[in-house]
Write an enzyme that holds these catalytic residues in place. Structure first.
Site, PDB file in Angstrom:
ATOM      1  CD  GLU A  29      -3.082  -0.830   0.142  1.00 53.41           C
ATOM      2  OE1 GLU A  29      -3.056   0.241  -0.497  1.00 53.41           O
ATOM      3  OE2 GLU A  29      -3.951  -1.703  -0.047  1.00 53.41           O
ATOM      4  CG  ASP A  82      -6.048  -7.318  -7.353  1.00 56.16           C
ATOM      5  OD1 ASP A  82      -4.960  -7.560  -6.804  1.00 56.16           O
ATOM      6  OD2 ASP A  82      -6.889  -6.541  -6.869  1.00 56.16           O
ATOM      7  CD  GLU A 138     -14.424  -6.222  -0.933  1.00 58.33           C
ATOM      8  OE1 GLU A 138     -13.222  -6.511  -0.911  1.00 58.33           O
ATOM      9  OE2 GLU A 138     -14.840  -5.122  -1.339  1.00 58.33           O
ATOM     10  CD  GLU A 159     -10.535  -1.819  -7.865  1.00 59.43           C
ATOM     11  OE1 GLU A 159      -9.450  -1.642  -7.273  1.00 59.43           O
ATOM     12  OE2 GLU A 159     -11.631  -1.457  -7.382  1.00 59.43           O
ATOM     13  CB  THR A 206      -2.462  -1.403  -9.064  1.00 62.08           C
ATOM     14  OG1 THR A 206      -3.655  -2.135  -8.782  1.00 62.08           O
ATOM     15  CG2 THR A 206      -1.725  -1.112  -7.761  1.00 62.08           C
TER      16      THR A 206
END
EC number: 3.2.1.-
Length: 1073
Positions: free
Chosen positions: A173, A352, A482, A503, A589
């Site tokens: 992160e 992902d 989710e 996304e 991302t």
């Protein structure tokens, strides 16, 4: 009609000029009409502009409130209107503490969005100039808090020197939000990424020596780059692992003292009296470990420090090297031990961005030279901590952008093979990483990114069809839960929150850029309307704690401004300079644009050819010359509706899978109130108080009905044809089965390549029918055994004796008429003790001998040999030593066994195989005195005239080498003989024609590498008389090695091959042993 009239016009001589002018007028009319028809379904420019302005207002409603209420803290509480900070009282609250590092996260994440808004078209609100000023003020505010990244006084900010903070954060992160946000903002600041009207007026001068002076008086000299370097350098201790994958967490000030097994602590002694806490978790995820390459590569190229790029690439390849034999990677992985945790594979959470960075690394690095891997003599503004010193340097192949493209292609192929399901409507399931067997039938909101990634990869049709599913899901819930269960049609396990994830809109943006289909503009409008209606608060934008009830969560995640608002804006601004940038830039991302700058005058370098990264032998290769390497032509937009997506015949398949047709359309006209749910005040209305007049008929709900084709058709839903067979429970069925005895009475045993069935007693098999092009012919595939699901490539092994007495039309064995196995019995040399062997070696020298390659590795079918090896291992464990009394008896001869795959001939001279007893399976431990045939004659090629009479009269098998003459001539040279049990019964031809074997590498469907021999004439004796008793023939491969091995055999036997059929179709993945 005019078009019909035009077709019949003829020009008279006197009317040529007038008619020509009339034709030109009609041509102009039709051109204008077609142009107008093409725009009928398109969204009007003024409406697009209004949506763009609403998106700008959405961003500023969140950003202004953050700066006024929460800055310099990390995030904003939009409901309670307060800052959101780390949970100091509960260090284990990783949901907050992993992300919030106490370094003004939302501002860092928002800078690149401000830079993008700075290129807004001119409008009455001066959006562009305001955003540019806010960008520059934001950079100045950040430097004021954390310094300029230098070691001197200017490097000390109000909150500290750089990011010298006592914050334990997640490496992943911090890289994607912190390092990536700072780097992207730096690239905008120095003009490497475009901002309309902003010209930093730089040449090739170093920005540190020649700062850029902004209107607010701030001198930009690379502060953001130095701060990015400072932050990234504080993450390097996490890369000190034995695997090359980073630990999941690091303290920005103290490093990794909590990972006591790290090589970084080899010479460190810990206090033995320290209070022991629970050990720090070493579990990371594939995305967390493998999705650092973009940010770290750009940082290394900008600073000249290779440590970051090499560490990130090593972590990527460390994850990739652990993929399973079928090419899948898992979600959880232990950074210390290197093994998978959890064992499931998918495209969403935990995995992902690994796939995303495989493709985007190729894009980012393409056209650049391979990186310099030499450490500079002096590290700029930092220490020289280098985790790469633990390992061998990465090779050119590891650094090549082509290798990352190869990783993407193989990842996509494995996903398409094992996760992709076309049932009802294309979607992706979660499977076991090793077997590919289905584990869960849910999709998650993070997986919505995959359609955008497929678009970038040129897999446009797959991207469109999978994006339809998420569009229908958003239409149902006005957000994405989710997790959502495809099987049950509901939110999975109560996981119904939506924290403002980007996304879905990210994929919508990429698809619109690729297709220009206005359908995606309406999908974006739906997202904007629903967010405005459900998530707006007085102080910002909340997430949804439950998409079903509309309950708000008191947190505005930094990515809402950094990604969601950014992609929405770019969707509605087609002329943005970033949308027109012809350069290898990528979005990370976290939605931050990155590019590797080129020096003035530098041309694109043709990438030096590098060998592809080798694929280990135990991993299923997916190489395909048809891998997509270019962007395809998008679907042609229909002239009337204007949308190819709205005209797709599978449009309603997606809504049917989401059960959208069963959901009331609250956005349509409602009874009683007539209220609009997207009211101007932005306040959410209670859906329960409104009664919809109709269910959904199309999606997104913002799509005008005029965009649906008048004569649209809907293709039939693709459903799999299944068949279920339940075998009766019969306690006597398994008695006497040698195959059963090996498994101790257990019906099922999982093996490396599938499931072994020991008994059909009480079993329930579910089979699905597969059809071309997935397979060459229609076949059944066993999908589940009882409640145990199988992967797509898993096999089911069953002993032939289990099926021996079964005559069920739904499940019966069929003898293979083409392939048989020849079983060889060879006497093994007697075992000698060490003294005996030494004495014999000293007494008499003898030539060295080695085991035949045929014995070392059988050329038979792989599955058969695998199960035989498996059974032999079990037999050796179960077998007990026999007690002996009195004189020790003479040792019995020991035999070795090997199987040779053999193929039968075709043609007029082909004869059936002799009816001999089936050779037993030597793997089950039964003593075999002798096989069917013991007398063998070796005739070499058998082409030099008639063989001796004794060859046929006194030998049961004649072995010949292939070549020299035709197969028919070989049989003709065999003398006449009276058939009896000791006379000739079989001719075995050994092929050594390697060229012909190479003609059919996939075995022609038989798992066998050469074609069937042709006997084009009826069999005759040497005197030319037709044989009354034709001779059976088989051909084996192996050449000289096989021929020499056959000379050592004691006896030969045959083991027939079988397959199972059901309702006239072969059960393709069932192997009869």
């Amino acid at each position: 009609m005019p078009s019909a009239g035009m077709a019949g016009w003829k020009l008279a001589p006197g009317q040529t000029a007038a008619s020509a002018a009339s034709l030109a007028t009609w041509a102009t009319f039709w051109a204008l009409l077609l142009s107008w028809l093409a725009l009928v379904g398109a969204m009007r420019p003024d409406r697009v502009a209004a949506l763009r302005q609403e998106t700008v207002e959405m961003f500023y409603h969140g950003f202004d409130n953050y700066m006024a209420i929460a800055f310099p803290e990390d995030e904003l509480r939009p409901v309670s209107c307060a800052p959101l900070t780390r949970d100091r009282l509960n260090p284990r609250n990783v949901e907050l503490n992993d992300v919030l590092g106490n370094y003004s996260l939302t501002l860092i994440d928002s800078l690149s969005t401000l830079a993008i808004l700075a290129s807004a078209p001119p409008d009455s609100k001066d959006t562009g100039p305001k955003a540019l000023a806010d960008f520059q003020h934001g950079v100045a505010a950040l430097v004021e808090q954390y310094g300029d990244g230098r070691h001197g006084p200017s490097g000390l900010g109000q909150r500290g020197r750089g990011f010298d903070l006592d914050s334990k954060v997640q490496v992943f992160e911090t890289v994607i939000r912190g390092v990536g946000g700072l780097l992207s903002a730096h690239l905008f600041a120095v003009g490497e990424l475009p901002i309309s009207g902003y010209d930093p007026r730089r040449t090739n001068d170093d920005v540190e020596q020649h700062p850029i002076i902004w209107p607010n008086g701030f001198k930009y000299d690379g502060q953001l780059l130095r701060l990015a370097f400072d932050l990234a350098q504080r993450l390097l201790p996490a890369f000190y692992t034995q695997t090359g994958m980073p630990y999941p967490r690091v303290n920005l000030r103290y490093g990794i003292p909590f990972y006591v097994n790290s090589p970084l602590h080899e010479n460190v002694s810990f206090d033995p009296n320290a209070v022991e806490e629970s050990p720090e978790i070493t579990e990371t995820c594939s995305a967390g470990a493998g999705s650092l390459v973009l940010e770290f590569s750009v940082l290394s190229r900008l600073t000249g420090d290779p440590r970051f790029e090499q560490a990130a690439k090593r972590a990527f390849w460390a994850v990739w090297s652990r993929r399973s034999n079928i090419g899948l990677i898992g979600a959880g992985v232990d950074a210390e031990a290197g093994h998978w945790i959890g064992g499931y594979s998918g495209i969403g959470a935990g995995i992902d961005s690994f796939f995303e960075y495989a493709l985007k690394t190729h894009i980012l690095l393409s056209g650049h030279e391979l990186p310099n891997r030499t450490m500079p003599h002096q590290i700029p503004f930092g220490s020289s901590l280098d985790p790469n010193s633990l390992y061998h340097p990465l090779s050119d192949e590891d650094n090549s952008p082509d290798s990352f493209l190869q990783a993407w292609h193989h990842s996509h192929a494995a996903i398409k093979r094992h996760l992709y399901s076309e049932v009802h409507h294309p979607h992706y399931i979660n499977v076991h990483v090793s077997t590919g067997s289905p584990q869960a039938y849910w999709i998650d909101s993070l997986g919505a990114y995959y359609s955008g990634l497929l678009t970038l990869a040129g897999e446009l049709d797959e991207a469109i069809e999978t994006h339809l599913l998420y569009t229908a899901l958003w239409t149902r819930y006005s957000a994405l839960p989710e997790r959502w269960s495809v099987r049950d049609g509901n939110v999975e396990g109560g996981l119904g929150w939506w924290p403002g994830r980007p996304e879905f809109i990210e994929s919508t943006y990429h698809l619109y850029r690729a297709t220009k289909d206005p359908w995606y503009l309406y999908a974006g409008e739906m997202v904007l309307r629903d967010i405005t209606r459900r998530c707006r608060t007085e102080c910002g934008w909340s997430g949804l704690q439950d998409v079903r009830t509309g309950e708000k969560s008191d947190r505005m995640e930094s990515f809402f401004l950094g990604e969601t608002a950014k992609y929405l804006y770019l969707l509605f601004d087609s002329d943005h300079p970033l949308n027109k940038l012809d350069a290898p830039y990528v979005f990370t991302t976290e939605g931050h644009p990155l590019i590797i700058p080129r020096k003035p005058g530098q041309k694109t370098k043709r990438q030096r050819e590098t060998a592809p990264v080798p694929v280990p032998e135990n991993i299923e290769p997916y190489y395909d010359v048809n891998f997509t390497t270019v962007c395809p032509v998008p679907p042609e937009l229909p002239p009337l509706s204007g949308s190819a997506t709205a005209a797709r015949t599978d449009l309603y398949h997606a809504s049917s899978l989401i059960r959208l047709h069963l959901i009331p359309n609250i956005h349509a006209a409602v009874s009683g109130t007539g209220a609009k749910l997207d009211a101007p005040d932005g306040q959410d209305r209670s859906q329960a108080s409104l009664i919809a007049r109709a269910n959904h008929t199309h999606f997104p709900w913002t799509l005008p009905a005029s965009m649906l084709p008048e004569n649209g058709t809907c293709a039939a839903l693709r459903q799999q044809h299944t068949s279920t067979i339940e075998f009766p429970s019969n306690t006597q069925q398994a008695v006497g089965s040698a195959f059963n005895l090996m498994f101790g009475g257990h019906n099922l045993v999982r093996m490396a390549e599938g499931i072994a069935i020991n008994s059909l007693n009480g079993l329930k098999l579910t089979m699905v029918q597969e059809e071309p092009p997935d397979v060459s012919d229609r076949v059944w595939r066993v999908q589940t055994i009882g409640n145990l699901p199988l992967g797509r490539d898993e096999k089911v092994f069953i002993g032939r004796d289990v099926l021996a007495d079964m005559s069920d039309p739904l499940f019966h064995r069929i003898r293979d008429s083409v392939i048989v196995d020849v079983l060889l019995q060879i006497e093994a040399p007697p075992e000698r003790n060490e003294t005996e062997a030494t004495d014999m070696a000293a007494a008499e020298p003898h030539p060295e001998t080695s085991q035949s390659p045929i014995l070392a590795q059988s050329t038979g079918m792989g599955a058969s040999n695998l199960i035989s090896s498996f059974l032999q291992q079990i037999t050796s464990v179960l077998r007990e030593p026999a007690a002996t009394f009195g004189p020790e008896p003479a040792p019995k001869p020991q035999y070795q066994y090997s199987e040779l795959a053999a193929i039968t001939p075709v043609g007029l001279g082909a004869s059936p195989l002799p009816d001999v007893a089936e050779a037993p399976n030597p793997a089950i431990g039964i003593a075999i005195e002798s096989l069917s045939w013991r007398t063998i004659y070796f005739a070499d090629q058998g082409c030099h005239g008639k063989l001796p009479d004794k060859a046929a009269k006194s030998h049961q098998v004649i072995v010949m080498r292939r070549g020299g003459c035709s197969f028919s001539e070989k049989l003709t040279n065999i003398p006449s003989f009276a058939p009896n049990r000791n006379a000739l019964q079989l001719v075995l031809v050994v092929s050594d024609d390697d060229e012909e074997r190479a003609e059919d590498e996939d075995g022609g469907g038989w798992g066998f590498n050469f074609i069937r021999p042709l006997l084009d004439e009826v069999q005759k004796t040497p005197s030319g008389i037709v044989r009354h008793h034709p001779i059976a023939m088989l051909m084996v491969g192996g050449g000289l090695e096989t021929y020499q091995t056959l000379q050592q055999v004691r006896s030969l036997g045959l083991r027939r091959r079988y397959h199972v059929e059901s309702q006239g179709l072969t059960v393709g993945n069932l192997v009869v042993l």
